[in-house]
Design a protein around this motif. Structure first.
Motif, mmCIF file in Angstrom:
data_model
loop_
_atom_site.group_PDB
_atom_site.id
_atom_site.type_symbol
_atom_site.label_atom_id
_atom_site.label_comp_id
_atom_site.label_asym_id
_atom_site.label_seq_id
_atom_site.Cartn_x
_atom_site.Cartn_y
_atom_site.Cartn_z
ATOM 1 N N GLY A 25 48.154 1.875 -5.157
ATOM 2 C CA GLY A 25 48.070 1.015 -3.989
ATOM 3 C C GLY A 25 48.325 -0.444 -4.334
ATOM 4 N N HIS A 26 47.814 -0.871 -5.458
ATOM 5 C CA HIS A 26 48.012 -2.265 -5.861
ATOM 6 C C HIS A 26 49.453 -2.535 -6.274
ATOM 7 N N MET A 27 50.117 -1.547 -6.864
ATOM 8 C CA MET A 27 51.524 -1.702 -7.195
ATOM 9 C C MET A 27 52.365 -1.855 -5.932
ATOM 10 N N ILE A 28 52.008 -1.089 -4.909
ATOM 11 C CA ILE A 28 52.738 -1.169 -3.643
ATOM 12 C C ILE A 28 52.645 -2.572 -3.060
ATOM 13 N N ILE A 29 51.428 -3.096 -2.996
ATOM 14 C CA ILE A 29 51.216 -4.434 -2.444
ATOM 15 C C ILE A 29 51.948 -5.480 -3.279
ATOM 16 N N THR A 30 51.843 -5.372 -4.600
ATOM 17 C CA THR A 30 52.460 -6.358 -5.487
ATOM 18 C C THR A 30 53.979 -6.377 -5.337
ATOM 19 N N GLN A 31 54.592 -5.199 -5.348
ATOM 20 C CA GLN A 31 56.041 -5.146 -5.206
ATOM 21 C C GLN A 31 56.497 -5.668 -3.853
ATOM 22 N N ALA A 32 55.707 -5.376 -2.817
ATOM 23 C CA ALA A 32 56.068 -5.855 -1.478
ATOM 24 C C ALA A 32 55.987 -7.376 -1.409
ATOM 25 N N LEU A 33 54.912 -7.940 -1.957
ATOM 26 C CA LEU A 33 54.737 -9.389 -1.908
ATOM 27 C C LEU A 33 55.795 -10.127 -2.734
ATOM 28 N N LEU A 34 56.205 -9.518 -3.846
ATOM 29 C CA LEU A 34 57.214 -10.154 -4.700
ATOM 30 C C LEU A 34 58.641 -9.860 -4.233
ATOM 31 N N GLY A 35 58.772 -8.920 -3.292
ATOM 32 C CA GLY A 35 60.098 -8.562 -2.802
ATOM 33 C C GLY A 35 60.944 -7.857 -3.843
ATOM 34 N N ILE A 36 60.307 -7.055 -4.693
ATOM 35 C CA ILE A 36 61.014 -6.358 -5.763
ATOM 36 C C ILE A 36 61.604 -5.054 -5.224
ATOM 37 N N GLU A 37 62.905 -4.871 -5.437
ATOM 38 C CA GLU A 37 63.553 -3.641 -5.001
ATOM 39 C C GLU A 37 63.104 -2.475 -5.873
ATOM 40 N N SER A 38 62.865 -1.339 -5.248
ATOM 41 C CA SER A 38 62.356 -0.172 -5.974
ATOM 42 C C SER A 38 63.511 0.592 -6.618
ATOM 43 N N THR A 39 64.012 0.063 -7.742
ATOM 44 C CA THR A 39 65.108 0.700 -8.468
ATOM 45 C C THR A 39 64.563 1.751 -9.435
ATOM 46 N N ASP A 40 65.487 2.469 -10.073
ATOM 47 C CA ASP A 40 65.069 3.467 -11.065
ATOM 48 C C ASP A 40 64.266 2.808 -12.189
ATOM 49 N N PHE A 41 64.721 1.637 -12.621
ATOM 50 C CA PHE A 41 64.015 0.983 -13.715
ATOM 51 C C PHE A 41 62.633 0.494 -13.288
ATOM 52 N N VAL A 42 62.516 -0.040 -12.093
ATOM 53 C CA VAL A 42 61.222 -0.529 -11.618
ATOM 54 C C VAL A 42 60.221 0.613 -11.557
ATOM 55 N N ARG A 43 60.650 1.757 -11.053
ATOM 56 C CA ARG A 43 59.759 2.918 -10.998
ATOM 57 C C ARG A 43 59.373 3.369 -12.403
ATOM 58 N N PHE A 44 60.342 3.346 -13.324
ATOM 59 C CA PHE A 44 60.044 3.714 -14.701
ATOM 60 C C PHE A 44 59.109 2.692 -15.349
ATOM 61 N N PHE A 45 59.324 1.427 -15.062
ATOM 62 C CA PHE A 45 58.509 0.355 -15.632
ATOM 63 C C PHE A 45 57.041 0.516 -15.262
ATOM 64 N N THR A 46 56.766 0.835 -13.996
ATOM 65 C CA THR A 46 55.379 0.955 -13.544
ATOM 66 C C THR A 46 54.655 2.126 -14.200
#
Length: 295
Positions: A25-46
């Motif tokens: 849940g916190h990752m969702i909020i953080t990515q939304a607030l930062l405007g980070i696109e949910s790419t393959d690498f971002v998902r792997f990074f988390t």
């Protein structure tokens, strides 16, 4: 993803991974607030930066992780005079006693491993539902308001038995099918249901996170690198991964120490209130039409 964004996400991971508040849940909020696109690498990074978080558990509790029980309680003469069948049973008991810590972790991992292999596709689909995460944050928060009243009844014997390890492992499975429930919350409450006190239940939850999260990270890594494009993606972003893991490691060490002290003194109620607030924020964002998808 920039270096600053990677650091912020890693801080969130380190702070929330071992607390009963749902790092998802916190990752969702953080990515939304930062405007980070949910790419393959971002998902792997988390997922990958969980390695840094679990390393903090190994460092903080290294004596528990690498200390084996002494087997001097077994009489060598009794072994020598026993039949082949009985001798095998004695050696098995010696083995289980010496590696008791790892045996209990293995027992606790089995339910999640089996269900993960059987229902991998279903779990992935549910994990992608931000609505489920949000509702479970709120529902889990309400539940946590009463956890201390219902389950804080520890027995004098606080040892981790095979039965306790198995039941805690079963409890962990709930978080697999209900993202937002929190793996930490499920396992700690599962431990308290077996009459462990809050401190011991939380510590075993930390220990169980090591093989569980390590396995999840390895699976994601192998899935990524089996394709040439995945290998290139990993090589191009190795610096961000190293930074993310280092930050998650340091922050998780601080969070674990804080959580154990706070939980022992004050219980779960504050975390329940916090979950309700965060879940409410997510639901408001969803009903406002903001896309918070992580997949």
């Amino acid at each position: 993803m920039s270096i600053l964004e990677a650091i912020i996400i890693a801080i969130v991971e380190g702070l929330t991974e071992f607390l009963p508040v749902s790092s998802t849940g916190h990752m969702i909020i953080t990515q939304a607030l930062l405007g980070i696109e949910s790419t393959d690498f971002v998902r792997f990074f988390t997922v990958n930066i969980q390695l840094g978080a679990i390393l903090s558990v190994v460092v903080l509790y290294w004596q528990r992780f690498f200390k084996m029980n002494s087997c001097r309680i077994f009489d060598p003469q009794a072994v020598a005079g026993a039949s082949a069948g009985k001798r095998g049973g004695i050696y098995l008991k010696r083995f289980l006693y010496k590696y008791d810590f790892y045996w209990k972790l293995l027992i606790a991992c089995i339910p999640g491993l089996v269900l993960g292999l059987l229902f991998d596709d279903i779990i992935d689909r549910v994990l992608g539902s931000v609505s489920v995460v949000s509702f479970m944050l709120v529902i889990g928060g309400v539940f946590m308001l009463f956890v201390d009243k219902w389950f804080n009844k520890p027995l004098p014997d606080q040892s981790i038995t095979t039965r306790r390890a198995w039941l805690i492992g079963l409890s962990q499975c709930a978080a697999m099918f209900f993202p937002g429930l929190s793996r930490s919350m499920a396992t700690i409450v599962g431990g308290m249901m077996t009459k462990l006190n809050r401190k011991n239940a939380a510590e075993f939850s930390f220990f169980l996170a090591v093989p569980t999260m390590l396995g999840a990270s390895l699976v994601k890594t192998l899935s990524l690198v089996k394709e040439p494009a995945g290998k290139a993606l990993l090589q191009e972003n190795i610096g961000l991964l190293l930074i993310g893991n280092l930050v998650a490691f340091v922050v998780a060490m601080i969070a674990i120490r804080f959580f154990i002290d706070f939980l022992t003194k004050y219980g779960f109620k504050a975390f329940g209130v916090y979950r309700i607030v965060i879940g409410g924020v997510l639901l408001i964002l969803i009903f406002s039409g903001i896309n918070l998808s992580m997949v």
